[in-house]
Design a protein around this motif. Structure first.
Motif: not given
Length: 86
Positions: A68-69, A71-74
Motif C-alpha cells: 500500500a502507499n 494514502d493507504h491505497k493498495t
C-alpha cells in the motif's frame, strides 16, 4: 508501482495451523510508491496488522498481504496463501 514486491516468508499454501492465531512474516520490497502493507483474511481488512493474525476459526482461510502507499491505497504487489486452521 512496478518495482514493489511482497512475499510471505513463513507460510506455505495449504499449511495446517494449530490454534486460532498465526504469525505472518513477509518481506516488502518498496518501490516508488509502496510504504507498508495491508493484510486481509478471507477478504476482510485486518486493521492494525503488525504480523500476527488472531481469532481464526477452524477451517480454510485465505490470507493476503498487499503493498500500500502513503494514502493507504493498495497496489498490485501481493502475496496470497491459503491455510487450514485446526
Amino acid at each position: 508501482d512496478w518495482s514493489s514486491d511482497v512475499c510471505s516468508s513463513d507460510l506455505e499454501n495449504g499449511a495446517i495451523v494449530k490454534g486460532d492465531a498465526v504469525e505472518v512474516q513477509y518481506m516488502l520490497t518498496k518501490g516508488t510508491q509502496s510504504t507498508h502493507v495491508h493484510a486481509y483474511v478471507d477478504g476482510q481488512y485486518q486493521k492494525g496488522f503488525s504480523g500476527m493474525i488472531k481469532g481464526l476459526t477452524p477451517g480454510k482461510h485465505e490470507i493476503k498481504v498487499v503493498a500500500a502507499n502513503h494514502d493507504h491505497k493498495t497496489l498490485a504487489a501481493e502475496a496470497v496463501v491459503t491455510i487450514d486452521v485446526q
